[in-house]
Design an enzyme around this catalytic site. Structure first.
Site, PDB file in Angstrom:
ATOM      1  CD  GLU A  60      -1.470  -2.527   1.486  1.00  0.00           C
ATOM      2  OE1 GLU A  60      -0.334  -2.627   1.969  1.00  0.00           O
ATOM      3  OE2 GLU A  60      -2.184  -3.516   1.255  1.00  0.00           O
ATOM      4  CG  HIS A 129     -10.951  -8.206   6.545  1.00  0.00           C
ATOM      5  ND1 HIS A 129     -10.365  -9.121   7.365  1.00  0.00           N
ATOM      6  CD2 HIS A 129     -10.291  -8.306   5.361  1.00  0.00           C
ATOM      7  CE1 HIS A 129      -9.399  -9.765   6.717  1.00  0.00           C
ATOM      8  NE2 HIS A 129      -9.336  -9.293   5.506  1.00  0.00           N
TER       9      HIS A 129
HETATM   10  C1  LIG Z   1      -1.648  -5.131   4.411  1.00  0.00           C
HETATM   11  C2  LIG Z   1      -2.607  -5.993   3.675  1.00  0.00           C
HETATM   12  N1  LIG Z   1      -2.931  -5.703   2.404  1.00  0.00           N
HETATM   13  C3  LIG Z   1      -3.838  -6.454   1.718  1.00  0.00           C
HETATM   14  C4  LIG Z   1      -4.431  -7.537   2.309  1.00  0.00           C
HETATM   15  C5  LIG Z   1      -5.467  -8.359   1.541  1.00  0.00           C
HETATM   16  N2  LIG Z   1      -4.933  -9.693   1.181  1.00  0.00           N
HETATM   17  C6  LIG Z   1      -5.086 -10.753   1.979  1.00  0.00           C
HETATM   18  S1  LIG Z   1      -4.307 -12.116   1.416  1.00  0.00           S
HETATM   19  C7  LIG Z   1      -3.750 -11.303   0.033  1.00  0.00           C
HETATM   20  C8  LIG Z   1      -2.891 -12.020  -0.960  1.00  0.00           C
HETATM   21  C9  LIG Z   1      -1.604 -12.539  -0.353  1.00  0.00           C
HETATM   22  O1  LIG Z   1      -0.915 -13.325  -1.265  1.00  0.00           O
HETATM   23  P1  LIG Z   1       0.389 -14.134  -0.856  1.00  0.00           P
HETATM   24  O2  LIG Z   1       1.260 -13.305   0.012  1.00  0.00           O
HETATM   25  O3  LIG Z   1       1.005 -14.669  -2.068  1.00  0.00           O
HETATM   26  O4  LIG Z   1      -0.124 -15.296   0.104  1.00  0.00           O
HETATM   27  P2  LIG Z   1      -0.980 -16.581  -0.263  1.00  0.00           P
HETATM   28  O5  LIG Z   1      -2.403 -16.209  -0.034  1.00  0.00           O
HETATM   29  O6  LIG Z   1      -0.684 -16.958  -1.655  1.00  0.00           O
HETATM   30  O7  LIG Z   1      -0.549 -17.633   0.704  1.00  0.00           O
HETATM   31  C10 LIG Z   1      -4.206  -9.982   0.038  1.00  0.00           C
HETATM   32  C11 LIG Z   1      -3.931  -9.004  -1.018  1.00  0.00           C
HETATM   33  C12 LIG Z   1      -4.071  -7.799   3.660  1.00  0.00           C
HETATM   34  N3  LIG Z   1      -4.594  -8.818   4.321  1.00  0.00           N
HETATM   35  N4  LIG Z   1      -3.174  -7.032   4.294  1.00  0.00           N
END
Ligand SMILES: Cc1ncc(C[n+]2csc(CCOP(=O)(O)OP(=O)(O)O)c2C)c(N)n1
Ligand SMILES: Cc1ncc(C[n+]2csc(CCOP(=O)(O)OP(=O)(O)O)c2C)c(N)n1
Ligand SMILES: [Mg+2]
Ligand SMILES: [Mg+2]
Lengths: 338, 412, 338, 412
Positions: A60, A129
């Site tokens: 962000e 959230h």
């Molecule tokens: C600071 C923050 N930004 C956005 C999110 C929303 N979000 C939750 S999981 C995710 C994707 C994460 O992907 P990755 O790190 O590859 O983990 P995976 O789910 O593949 O294990 C996002 C964008 C969040 N939880 N926290």
């Protein structure tokens, strides 16, 4: 007139602005190919291409940092932060840079960035959230802060925000993306098509930043609120049979003090309601300002109804949410005169 | 109470009272590092981030594949800008000591970085400097009077009295507003470059931070976005060995060069002798060509030394040996370019002395003019009403009200 | 009794806690070998070693992130953020993590981190070395927020903060590091040795978190303030010959509502003063709360005096600062009854 | 309106309707990568961050220098934990679909990462997981009922109803509280490890993020502090190719491996086949020994694939081919370990089927018990008063007042 829910209205605002102004770009996590986790940017990348609607890394702070640079180079970035709970990594770029760039450069550099972010609870999102951090942003001079409560305003205010040469943080109360919500989670969901503000013109229009709206005229008490709580307050006042004047703040900065104070001077009573945590929430500023301006007209203390001063707990979502009972209790207190 | 601890604590190589020790510094001989094609793949040029690109050798000759073959007249221009930067710094430092200016930061010993880079870039390229890049403004031709007026927060201050001294900007000169917050300009420069790419424009962006500032999150933000979108940008780390009191080991320099972060992010990384005007010029030219032709961003680490105090608020004798700078193995950038020009037969001690004198006079003249527009303490002042402007594009009601309140408060 | 300025008092607090508790560690940019840019940690690394007093990289977010982990592993980190203006890169770790860790883990994990940071203007620091962002932190539930106004309190509150098992953000008004300041920059500087609160015991003591202090008893008006402004308000009230009751808030969270409201109920008038930007500043919460609790006792609107809603400009530092003139104007308004 | 743009946009290799395409994936043959000494200098082992450490070959044999030579009984334990994780995931996913649980996240295809790593670490080592590391809890022996009660936010919820499902913690098991905010645990783990080092204790820390999360600032924060202080920590990036809808190229994986960030920060980086139980085990053991002996931190990239949706809120058929997972070149971790055990003569299809059935029954039994303690909708509920506890250690007056207000609001 076409019916739109808030998601469609916001989508339409961006669609129109992408179409009208080649410098508008939309960016954020999952906003491109996928169309956003709430589908607010659905179809925009297909229509305008991936150089106008950009998927970004999950950072962000970097999104806003880059958006500032893009803004300085003539673009008008509309950046999504996926949840308002995740805006804090961008605080430094927003507070120290975006908000102050015009000032520190004596008006020579600025970045017309709009930051869209879904806020508020009521969707079983738990403590990460559900937050409503708008109050924090209202303390940072140099950014405008907006939160619509319905599709019509959402579209008009978003277009106005994108066109604004000042940075805007634009909060979207996600609980009312699909329909107005009166605070009773067990009642069947109501779609926006049942609400007059669900009528949204297809084309370009704006709702001015900096103007509150009297959504219900009334004589007995002024209820000053915004976002989801507009609908909850309407229901609560109705349930008490009160002739309340209800004002949707819409823009927190710059604040439309006149509209608020005209009402309070008339009714002599005031209740402020928001979903955010109470202590040092935006309600404090509203209360302080109204007290300063309307003191001699007040017949009872200004009341505040808000979320509790705790994180938003998953299991106690509805105990946390300032629902109609809490608003009614607040109204009763404000209506009393010893 | 003392407990056994396995935590590693970086140690400065020498502290006050000790003899300067630069044995930690890894260098390469001038001319030793190959110059790859600008389209080289990142994975094939990892050595550039570990070795040290140098052009000027110990005998003041320019050697090797990075020799940029500049005209002597260009070298003389470079020397002039570096000297002007130094003379300006000295004079402003003295003005601060005399209480005319509230704060100042010199760039002593690092002049080659700003001057050579500004010369190697095009006028349309957008620069996002740190507070120690006054050489960029000087090389691009910002009148000294303008810069001085900023230092004085006077009636001609480009910042309208709002910024701390040295936080210049220059819109026409394509130099961005300097921030007091470290590293924030890094992702902004990347965003600017992304916009240029989106718009299909040829200009590139360049930005600078100190090695200490590379610890901030925005360093990572910039690296990542630059890499993912292959933004046309040059990211510069000026490794002058010191933040304020902490040496470069506290920013990670003990384990690995800063330039090595580049390849880690899939980006070209180049380590260059920052006190070698020709090397800095050549490396910048190479990186600019990469960026401009769509071959991707470059991280450049300039190995140099902060010859002066961090700022006028700081006393370096509390944390490093007094004679550290004199012992710096890569010498002084002004001296090195001067000697190179002399060895080419294009300069002399006499011309040098005359130039210094000319520049000193120029700085003094400029200062005399600048103070006429007011100082922090004397002379004409900006209108206090300006305080309320530019918070927003149009002044909202609450600020108009506060402006009135201030007028009332101050009588009038 | 020994005399200390605020720098010495704070240094003494850390010295004592490093000595008493092997788990206390001090960390931050330039705090170790150098002793801090304001010299608040001077000599501590020499005395306790570089594993107890740590220089860190320049990364405020990482400092707090690491401090949380250290706190979870049994240490008591005292982390310095070099200027409050530079605390924003740490917002996410403070708001999302430090403040909520105990809550989200149902009390099983927590990190007793104290964040010290110099705030406020009046030292020609320009817009990036003068901010007072305390209001923002008061809106985040789960952290305590403290700001002392004198050496005695500074030491006692800092020791209490370090010992506290909740996280504390500890603001140090840097303008009064070396002496009390009444808001007149052109008068000769006054050292703390001239002030009763410059008498500071050498040894261990605490000033409780959560307690405001009535620094001057009075009948005509309650002035509620904190930090540097305590001294400015004293001078302003004196200059008007008002018998003001002056209350130093000291702890913003949790707020000592009783002490404030007892006073306002007695005097019937209230002025709130802080150096921070006015809009949505902590004064708003103070005003709103006092209005709610004391409405029927108020003889005039509660007033607010604060910094303007602009960044803190280098050249107009004294026009920005809420000095004795602005406080006096505020007092006059509060004393009026139509 | 379309303009010429030079901006590079990463492209997923295949999208819905297209055939899966994993030609981008760079692998090494099993056994091909050398295993350096745990004290090797970072600069000498850069290859580990580019190649792919693998032990299990296509014929299900364990080969090469990274072969950890575990007892078959240990391998059976590992298989059991992986299977239990998978069975648990499936059942909980169904409970979510049935409306019993508000939200769920599976770890299908990534089970080897959590299980092998938990087995390779010591019980005293502190774990800072992401939301997709349920295998850590399972391997360390957290009763499933406890985990289910968390999902149900019921009267035995370890989080007292405050956290979204899957945000477990386990103090006695030395597993930290999971955060909904990405990457925040990364620098915290480093801080924990720094504290262990300061105290002279032997425990190390390990932490996990997804490759998408490596874009966050806290990734850099953790890398930097771990490198500067040589903290005894293992930093894991689980590269399962996808964040939500964006593939790993949007986190920088298109230009360079994630493991390569390690050497960039002067830290060992190892790229390992995350679906190879033995390889993950061996690499973790190596990294743990480095950390424990003071040889420094390690960044491990686990190359794996997210077999399921991101969460129950997500529909992957919108952004990737439906049969992507089946075509993943590194196979399935459970199948691979199973086949290895069979090839050793230490396992059979029959024993496997029986184990699956046993685990399914175990999960079902546990679920039956868990729901007795309440669900989000039915049965006993936690006291709403709990909402006001643990904001602070002691409840301050304003929260006591709000607790009373809520009681009044809800009648009693
Ligand atoms: C600071 C923050 N930004 C956005 C999110 C929303 N979000 C939750 S999981 C995710 C994707 C994460 O992907 P990755 O790190 O590859 O983990 P995976 O789910 O593949 O294990 C996002 C964008 C969040 N939880 N926290
Ligand atoms: C976010 C932030 N943190 C801290 C500071 C205070 N500060 C100003 S300069 C400086 C040292 C920077 O060192 P380096 O990046 O090496 O740059 P140099 O001064 O050597 O050119 C520090 C800590 C700041 N300005 N901003
Ligand atoms: Mg430096
Ligand atoms: Mg992933």
């Amino acid at each position: 007139m076409p019916q739109m829910n808030m998601i469609q209205a916001l989508n339409s605002a961006m669609d129109i602005m992408l179409g009208r102004d080649p410098n508008v770009v939309v960016m954020g996590e999952d906003v491109g190919f996928f169309g956003g986790v709430f589908r607010v940017t659905d179809g925009l990348q297909r229509k305008y291409g991936e150089h106008r609607v950009l998927d970004t890394p999950i950072a962000e702070g970097a999104i806003i940092g880059a958006a500032i640079g893009m803004g300085v180079n003539g673009l008008r970035p509309v950046a999504e932060v996926q949840f308002a709970d995740y805006i804090y990594p961008a605080c430094d770029q927003i507070f120290s840079e975006l908000a102050r760039l015009r000032y520190r450069s004596a008006g020579e550099f600025w970045a017309p960035v709009t930051i869209r972010t879904p806020c508020g609870g009521g969707i079983r999102g738990g403590q990460t959230h559900s937050q409503s951090p708008e109050g924090i942003f209202t303390h940072v001079c140099g950014i405008k802060v907006v939160m619509p409560s319905n599709p019509y305003d959402a579209k008009g205010l978003l277009i106005a925000s994108i066109e604004d040469d000042d940075p805007v943080v634009f909060f979207e109360p996600k609980r009312i993306y699909n329909g107005p919500f009166d605070g009773e989670p067990n009642k069947p969901a109501v779609p926006w098509s049942t609400h007059p503000k669900g009528e949204v013109p297809e084309g370009y229009y704006t709702v001015p930043i900096g103007k509150a709206e009297v959504v219900r005229k009334g004589k007995q008490v002024s209820i000053i609120t915004y976002g989801t709580m507009v609908h909850v307050c309407e229901a609560a006042a109705r349930s008490l049979g009160l002739d309340a004047e209800i004002i949707d703040v819409r823009t927190m900065v710059p604040l439309d003090v006149d509209t608020l104070c005209t009402s309070v001077k008339k009714t002599g009573r005031c209740l402020i309601a928001h979903e955010a945590t109470r202590f040092s929430g935006f309600g404090a500023e509203l209360s302080a300002t109204i007290q300063e301006e309307c003191f001699w007209n007040l017949e009872a203390p200004i009341g505040r109804v808000a979320g509790w001063d705790t994180p938003y707990p998953h299991a106690f979502e509805w105990e946390y949410f300032p629902g109609p009972q809490r608003v009614a209790a607040g109204l009763k207190a404000v209506m009393e005169t010893p | 109470m003392p407990r056994r601890s396995r935590l590693h604590i970086p140690h400065a190589h020498s502290r006050p009272g000790e003899a300067p020790d630069f044995s930690y510094l890894e260098t390469s001989p001038a001319g030793a590092v190959a110059r790859p094609d600008v389209n080289a793949r990142v994975r094939d040029i990892g050595n550039l981030s570990i070795e040290l690109v140098r052009v000027l050798d110990d005998d003041h000759r320019a050697v090797g594949p990075w020799h940029p073959h500049l005209d002597p007249s260009d070298l003389q221009v470079g020397l002039r800008h570096m000297l002007l930067t130094r003379v300006y710094d000295d004079r402003m430092q003295r003005s601060q000591r005399q209480g005319k200016v509230s704060f100042y930061m010199r760039s002593l010993g690092e002049e080659a970085v700003s001057v050579a880079q500004a010369m190697a870039l095009r006028p349309g390229d957008m620069l996002f400097p740190s507070y120690r890049n006054q050489g960029l403004f000087i090389t691009r031709g910002k009148p000294l009077v303008d810069m001085m007026c900023q230092l004085l927060s006077n009636t001609r201050d480009m910042c309208k009295g709002r910024q701390l001294p040295v936080m210049y900007h220059w819109t026409a000169g394509r130099i961005f507003s300097i921030s007091g917050n470290l590293t924030t300009q890094f992702p902004q420069a990347v965003g600017w470059a992304m916009a240029a790419a989106i718009k299909g424009e040829d200009d590139i962006a360049a930005t600078w931070i100190g090695e200490g500032s590379s610890a901030e999150a925005d360093f990572h933000h910039a690296m990542l976005f630059a890499s993912v979108y292959q933004a046309p940008v040059i990211l510069n780390i000026v490794n002058n060995q010191w933040a304020i009191s902490t040496f470069q080991g506290f920013a990670g320099g003990e384990q690995r060069s800063f330039a090595a972060r580049g390849p880690g992010y899939g980006m070209a990384g180049v380590r260059v002798d920052g006190n070698d005007f020709l090397a800095v010029y050549a490396v910048t030219q190479w990186a600019a060509e990469r960026a401009r032709t769509g071959a991707g961003p470059t991280l450049i680490e300039h190995v140099t030394y902060r010859g002066a105090a961090h700022s006028t608020s700081d006393d370096p004798s509390r944390y490093r040996p007094k004679d550290d700078y004199e012992k710096w193995p890569l010498g002084d950038p002004v001296e090195r370019l001067k000697n190179h020009l002399i060895s080419l037969g294009e300069w002399s001690e006499e011309r040098h002395a005359a130039l210094v004198q000319e520049l000193e006079e120029h700085v003094l003249e400029s200062w005399k003019e600048a103070v006429q527009y007011g100082t922090l303490t004397d002379g004409p002042r900006l209108s206090r009403d300006l305080m309320f402007e530019d918070v927003f594009k149009e002044m909202p009601a609450h600020l108009r009200k506060q402006r009135e309140q201030l007028r009332a408060e101050q009588g009038g």
